[in-house]
Each structure stands twice: as C-alpha cells, then as structure tokens.
Design an enzyme around this catalytic site. Sequence first.
Site, PDB file in Angstrom:
ATOM      1  CD  GLU A 293      70.451  30.358  35.609  1.00 54.67           C
ATOM      2  OE1 GLU A 293      71.123  28.955  35.288  1.00 54.67           O
ATOM      3  OE2 GLU A 293      71.161  30.984  35.682  1.00 54.67           O
ATOM      4  CB  CYS A 327      71.811  22.288  37.388  1.00 57.03           C
ATOM      5  SG  CYS A 327      72.642  23.500  38.404  1.00 57.03           S
TER       6      CYS A 327
HETATM    7  P1  NAD Z   1      60.923  20.886  38.740  1.00 58.11           P
HETATM    8  O1  NAD Z   1      61.086  21.560  37.039  1.00 58.11           O
HETATM    9  O2  NAD Z   1      60.380  19.448  38.387  1.00 58.11           O
HETATM   10  O3  NAD Z   1      60.389  21.594  39.281  1.00 58.11           O
HETATM   11  C1  NAD Z   1      60.977  23.306  39.572  1.00 58.11           C
HETATM   12  C2  NAD Z   1      59.592  24.173  40.202  1.00 58.11           C
HETATM   13  O4  NAD Z   1      59.107  24.306  39.073  1.00 58.11           O
HETATM   14  C3  NAD Z   1      59.338  23.690  41.397  1.00 58.11           C
HETATM   15  O5  NAD Z   1      59.314  24.819  42.273  1.00 58.11           O
HETATM   16  C4  NAD Z   1      57.994  22.982  40.731  1.00 58.11           C
HETATM   17  O6  NAD Z   1      56.853  22.590  42.182  1.00 58.11           O
HETATM   18  C5  NAD Z   1      58.155  23.755  39.931  1.00 58.11           C
HETATM   19  N1  NAD Z   1      56.749  23.436  38.676  1.00 58.11           N
HETATM   20  C6  NAD Z   1      56.582  21.892  38.093  1.00 58.11           C
HETATM   21  N2  NAD Z   1      55.819  21.607  36.976  1.00 58.11           N
HETATM   22  C7  NAD Z   1      55.414  23.383  37.811  1.00 58.11           C
HETATM   23  C8  NAD Z   1      54.211  24.082  36.550  1.00 58.11           C
HETATM   24  N3  NAD Z   1      53.897  23.169  35.593  1.00 58.11           N
HETATM   25  N4  NAD Z   1      54.192  24.890  36.152  1.00 58.11           N
HETATM   26  C9  NAD Z   1      54.445  26.077  36.932  1.00 58.11           C
HETATM   27  N5  NAD Z   1      56.520  25.952  37.769  1.00 58.11           N
HETATM   28  C10 NAD Z   1      56.316  24.231  38.197  1.00 58.11           C
HETATM   29  O7  NAD Z   1      62.629  20.765  38.942  1.00 58.11           O
HETATM   30  P2  NAD Z   1      63.041  19.694  40.107  1.00 58.11           P
HETATM   31  O8  NAD Z   1      62.886  18.411  40.318  1.00 58.11           O
HETATM   32  O9  NAD Z   1      62.132  20.738  41.375  1.00 58.11           O
HETATM   33  O10 NAD Z   1      64.499  20.083  40.387  1.00 58.11           O
HETATM   34  C11 NAD Z   1      65.322  19.535  39.656  1.00 58.11           C
HETATM   35  C12 NAD Z   1      65.832  20.547  38.016  1.00 58.11           C
HETATM   36  O11 NAD Z   1      66.491  21.515  38.612  1.00 58.11           O
HETATM   37  C13 NAD Z   1      67.182  19.592  37.453  1.00 58.11           C
HETATM   38  O12 NAD Z   1      66.562  19.469  36.394  1.00 58.11           O
HETATM   39  C14 NAD Z   1      68.515  21.066  37.906  1.00 58.11           C
HETATM   40  O13 NAD Z   1      69.178  20.355  36.574  1.00 58.11           O
HETATM   41  C15 NAD Z   1      67.714  21.855  37.832  1.00 58.11           C
HETATM   42  N6  NAD Z   1      68.186  22.664  38.681  1.00 58.11           N
HETATM   43  C16 NAD Z   1      68.905  23.689  37.522  1.00 58.11           C
HETATM   44  C17 NAD Z   1      69.593  25.215  38.568  1.00 58.11           C
HETATM   45  C18 NAD Z   1      70.416  25.870  37.478  1.00 58.11           C
HETATM   46  O14 NAD Z   1      70.948  26.376  38.169  1.00 58.11           O
HETATM   47  N7  NAD Z   1      70.171  25.174  36.647  1.00 58.11           N
HETATM   48  C19 NAD Z   1      69.944  25.102  39.909  1.00 58.11           C
HETATM   49  C20 NAD Z   1      68.768  23.932  40.458  1.00 58.11           C
HETATM   50  C21 NAD Z   1      68.183  22.584  39.815  1.00 58.11           C
END
Ligand code: NAD
Length: 520
Positions: A293, A327
């Site tokens: 997602e 998102c």
């Molecule tokens: P992010 O991708 O920076 O982080 C998401 C998660 O991934 C966090 O727990 C983070 O610690 C982890 N993460 C980061 N690097 C990683 C790695 N190398 N390995 C494993 N885990 C890692 O996103 P964010 O800033 O927390 O959230 C915002 C983003 O999430 C936006 O792009 C938003 O659109 C998206 N989002 C999508 C949905 C959906 O359902 N499509 C819902 C909510 C948020």
Amino acid sequence: MESPSSTGQSANEALPGTAFDWSIGSVAGTLERMTTETIAGLSCPVPTDLLIGGKWVAASGGDRFDVTDPADGSTLCTVADATADDAHAAIDAAYAALPELAAMPPRRRAEILRTAFEMMTERVEDIALLMVRENGKALADAKAEATYAAEFFRWYAEEAVRIDGNFTTAPAGTNKILVTRQPVGVALLITPWNFPAAMATRKWGPAIAAGCPTILKPAAETPLTALLIADILVEAGLPAGAVNVLPSSKAAPLSETALADFRVRKLSFTGSTKVGQGLLKLAADNVVNASMELGGNAPFLVFADADLEAAVEGAMLAKLRNGGEACTAANRFYVEASVADRFAEMLAGKMGAMTMGRGDDDGVQLGPLVNQATVEKVDRLVTEAISGGARALVGGKRPARDGFFYPATVLVDVSDDADCLTEEIFGPVAPIVTFSTEDEAVRKANDTPFGLVAYLYTGDLGRGLRISERLECGMVGINRGVISDPAAPFGGMKQSGIGREGAHDGLLEFLETKYVAFSP
Ligand code: NAD
C-alpha cells in the site's frame, strides 16, 4: 429452531465435537510488563518495550529511542530500539506459533478479534489521545481513526469464519478437484506514522483471521499506538508469539533480516513508494508474497454541473482529514474553468477559518505535522509553486511558533509543472488548476505514476461512472470526499501498490490456495 444459548445449553454442549470455549473475552494475557510510560491524559500506562513471544522485553542491544510530541518538539518518552537480533527472536517466536494459530478453529480466531474490537471500542478515548500525543493529529481525527481502526477487528472477526474452498469434478470425470485455503505463514507487517492505529489493525485483522502469526514494525515516529493495541490483542486471547512488535529507529536491518529468512512468507507494507520499491527487491530473493500500500497523488475533479457547496465540503474532507497527511488526501484540484474562481474562494473561506493548534486543545481542527522534515517539505513545495507564478489565497507562510505547524493553504494559478502537483504534499495545501473539457480533466488526472484514489464531483452520475472507468486508480469517490471503509477493498494501481486491504480481498492476501486432485 432455538439457538444453543436460548435452550440454556452451552455452545459446546449444543455442538458436539467442538472442543473450545466460545465465550467472548476468555482473557489469556497476563503479561509481565517491563517498562511502561504514563502519557498525559491517558487512563492507562503504555508499554514501551518490544513484544516478542508473548513477553515484553528490552531490545537486545539495550538501546532506546525518543518519541517526540509534534506540538512542541518535546520528548514524550523512550521506546526499546529493536535490532536484527530481535528480529531473529521474533521470527523464532512467530514461526513457533504458526501451527497453533493455523489450527485454531476459525470461530476462536473470530472471537479473539471480536473481543479485541470491543476492548478497543472501550478504550477509544485513550487510543485517540495517544495518537494526538505522538502524531499530532487533531482529536476529532484521532477519535475517527481509533473507531475506524477497531472496525477492522470487527470486520475480520466476521470474515474469519467465511474462508471458503471448492470441491468439483474434473471436466474429464477422472478425478475430483478439492480447493482449500491455508494461512500463508509468518507475516512481516510494516506501517507508516500517519494512521498509527488503522494501518496496524488493517493488517492484524486479516492476518489473525487467516491464522498468520505477525511481526509488526511500526513507524519510529508513532510506535506507542501499535504497542497499546498489541497489548489489547494479547489480552483478548492471542497465543504467545502470534503477535510480535518491534519498534526501531533503524528499520533496514530488521527488514533485511526478516526477508532473508525463509520462514517469513508474507510482507505487508504500507508507506512510501520509494521504501516499498526497496522492500519489493528484498522480497524478490525469497519470492515472498507481498502486499504493498504505497504513496498517492489523488486528483480531485470538479465539473461545472456539480453542487459546489457539496464539492467544497467533500474537498475539506478529502484534503484536510488528518491535516492532509493521508495517502488518500486530495493532492491536486482540477476545476472546470467556469466555476474555478468560485470554488477557490469558497474553499479558501473554509480553510482559512480553521483553528490550528495542539491536537487536543479546544476547537482545534488542524494539528501540527508529524515532524520538522515534513514541515520543510510542505514549505518547499508552496514556496516553489509561488515562485513559479502561483498565488496563495490563504496560508502559504510558516507560522513563527514552536512545534511542526503549517497553516491551511489554497494556491491558484499553479503552473502545470509545479512539484506540488507531482509529489505527495502530505500537508494542508490545496493547489487548484483549471480545465476546459472532460478529456483534459481525465488526461491531467492520469498524468502521474501513482494511482491510489481519485475524487470527482458532477451533477451527472452517468458522467461520473464514465470517468471513473477511465481513471487509472484503485478507488474513486463520486460526490464523496471519503472512501475508506473496512468493508471495501482499499488499494492502488500503478506505483500506488499491489493488492488490497479491507473487504474479503484483504483476507485473501494472507491465504494460500491449495489444490488437491484425487480419484474417489
Ligand atoms: P515511509 O515509507 O518512510 O515509512 C513507512 C514504514 O517503513 C515506517 O515504519 C518506516 O520506519 C519503514 N521503513 C523505512 N525504511 C525502511 C526499510 N529500509 N526497511 C523496512 N522498513 C522501512 O512512509 P511514511 O513517511 O511513514 O508514511 C507516509 C507514506 O505512506 C506516504 O507516501 C503515504 O502515501 C503512504 N501511505 C500509504 C497508504 C496506503 O494505504 N496506500 C496508507 C498510509 C500511508
């Protein structure tokens, strides 16, 4: 026919052969808890250690990291900082729990989820306030999220007993075809900070319903909400090892460890497209089943025949739910030229009247953004748009105050190549662009690598349905500014993701199909 309870019999007596307790609320969890934190305003302490194999434990390296209150930048508390060794321990625990969870009668899994739903519902105020503290969102948004998050447990309690199969005769008549579904196995769940409760329960619900033990890594900005809900799941009766939680300030070593271990068979990730792409590459080596997602860039189309009052109400929801940190947030407004000025003025009037402040202060509708980096990104996008010719009807300037605040902002005269139209803004900023024809509106809406959701307002439902078919995205809101629903399949096309969460589809993501051929 009388139900078992109306005859005075217990369910077990009424249904010979069932050997488990059907009663709601058989509480298994009396966990020894190492470290808890008292958070201002909450009626219960919050666990701040790792949850591994049914025990709250310190991180193997002994480290802890700070959780920050975005309203003033102060440290709320510290949380255990999981390492790759902790990931190994959690995989051991989850893998050991797999046979018991997979063999657990679906009705029992359903009862645990139902109990967790009821417990979350009782604690909505605490869960909401905790999200205000660690995420900054306004209390009304936090309450709505806590309720929405609990609904995933209720929905998947109902789905757990609806895992179907199939039994047919091969067309040649030579054999039978038996199709069953089994839990995919140990699941690594990774969640973002913007919906700390709902993004976790949207994964836990179907995973538990399917019989998959889980290892959740919540976002480092917001680990507390997931820890509190995990405590509820254990108290609701999940066996040790079925739910493990690893907060960490260093995510990569955890995901690399987990996805290199063949016992982890599922990755369910919600977060940015960039991080998701890296995780998909890691998942490829072990061919791990992946549900993604990812980011969005939602267009919001307003046609001249729309009810403009309703369109503005919908725009307020689609743009400002969660302060724009969603998102699903409307990222780009495309408005038919003949009504664009009126729409912009009406929207600016509403957005300009919003009260910004600490999420749980009286009357606050817009809390701070989650961190300094997000404020700087939003500020950059607005400043660049203005240098490219845009005008701010309201907002557009960072306030001089502590905390990570950015005001509600409406931009007009935005040039087609402005970054705020191509990047996720993730803040309370509404850039408005005009269009003249239906084809132009659809072309502009689809001109992005993302495809999560689109919104459109029109007085002509036929046109709404026609356009929704042409939009390259997983979800469309016609004359509605909110689409999220646990009973509906949530997910994106293109770089917004793979797979669906919610609905029956969300359950299938945690199940493998097995086919058995036999000759009777
Ligand atoms: P992010 O991708 O920076 O982080 C998401 C998660 O991934 C966090 O727990 C983070 O610690 C982890 N993460 C980061 N690097 C990683 C790695 N190398 N390995 C494993 N885990 C890692 O996103 P964010 O800033 O927390 O959230 C915002 C983003 O999430 C936006 O792009 C938003 O659109 C998206 N989002 C999508 C949905 C959906 O359902 N499509 C819902 C909510 C948020």
